[in-house]
Write a protein that holds these residues in place. Structure first.
Motif, PDB file in Angstrom:
ATOM      1  N   THR A 130      45.335 -10.502 -71.632  1.00 13.12           N
ATOM      2  CA  THR A 130      45.862 -11.018 -72.428  1.00 13.12           C
ATOM      3  C   THR A 130      45.515 -10.707 -73.761  1.00 13.12           C
ATOM      4  O   THR A 130      45.983 -11.159 -74.544  1.00 13.12           O
ATOM      5  CB  THR A 130      46.548 -12.435 -72.313  1.00 13.12           C
ATOM      6  N   LYS A 131      44.670  -9.670 -74.603  1.00 15.03           N
ATOM      7  CA  LYS A 131      43.893  -9.240 -75.813  1.00 15.03           C
ATOM      8  C   LYS A 131      43.322 -10.584 -76.209  1.00 15.03           C
ATOM      9  O   LYS A 131      43.644 -11.011 -77.331  1.00 15.03           O
ATOM     10  CB  LYS A 131      44.800  -8.671 -76.453  1.00 15.03           C
ATOM     11  N   SER A 164      44.115 -13.144 -76.112  1.00 18.60           N
ATOM     12  CA  SER A 164      45.162 -15.119 -76.171  1.00 18.60           C
ATOM     13  C   SER A 164      44.792 -16.231 -75.597  1.00 18.60           C
ATOM     14  O   SER A 164      43.925 -16.732 -75.332  1.00 18.60           O
ATOM     15  CB  SER A 164      46.750 -14.560 -75.657  1.00 18.60           C
ATOM     16  N   ILE A 165      43.973 -16.917 -77.300  1.00 19.67           N
ATOM     17  CA  ILE A 165      43.963 -18.703 -76.664  1.00 19.67           C
ATOM     18  C   ILE A 165      44.827 -19.280 -75.845  1.00 19.67           C
ATOM     19  O   ILE A 165      43.661 -20.034 -75.142  1.00 19.67           O
ATOM     20  CB  ILE A 165      43.975 -19.013 -78.400  1.00 19.67           C
ATOM     21  N   ALA A 166      45.731 -19.372 -75.955  1.00 15.69           N
ATOM     22  CA  ALA A 166      46.518 -20.036 -75.106  1.00 15.69           C
ATOM     23  C   ALA A 166      46.348 -19.385 -74.304  1.00 15.69           C
ATOM     24  O   ALA A 166      46.442 -20.700 -72.493  1.00 15.69           O
ATOM     25  CB  ALA A 166      47.646 -20.196 -75.238  1.00 15.69           C
ATOM     26  N   ALA A 167      46.606 -17.765 -73.505  1.00 20.96           N
ATOM     27  CA  ALA A 167      46.365 -18.086 -72.065  1.00 20.96           C
ATOM     28  C   ALA A 167      44.753 -18.112 -71.297  1.00 20.96           C
ATOM     29  O   ALA A 167      44.768 -18.608 -70.427  1.00 20.96           O
ATOM     30  CB  ALA A 167      46.508 -16.540 -72.302  1.00 20.96           C
TER      31      ALA A 167
END
Length: 94
Positions: free
Chosen positions: A45-46, A48-51
């Motif tokens: 997800t590069k 991504s904090i949420a992921a």
């Protein structure tokens, strides 16, 4: 007869020790898999904090379940309900 009892006792001890070893190995492997899952999610997800947070939360739940979280929760609930005082309902009829 005495030898059979000693052998049975030794066999049960062996089974208990081996089952504890297997439990420990499963917990260790699960921990490594959860860490890898979070790292793979971060890369895919590069960063991504949420992921990353979601995969970490799911991993934490999995680790909790593997370590007996359901048993702990049920014991806590059982203890809480067993120690609660009895509820007495009274009705006044006029």
């Amino acid at each position: 007869m005495i030898n059979e009892i000693v052998m049975a006792d030794g066999f049960l001890d062996l089974i208990t020790v081996k089952s504890e070893e297997v439990k420990s190995a499963i917990e260790s492997v699960t921990f490594v898999v959860v860490i890898l899952m979070v790292v793979i999610t971060a890369v895919k997800t590069k960063m991504s904090i949420a992921a990353i947070l979601m995969s970490a939360i799911v991993g934490g739940i999995v680790l909790w379940l593997v370590n007996g979280g359901i048993n702990v929760t049920s014991e806590l609930a059982r203890d809480e309900f067993d120690s609660a005082p009895a509820i007495v309902n009274t009705q006044t009829v006029l």
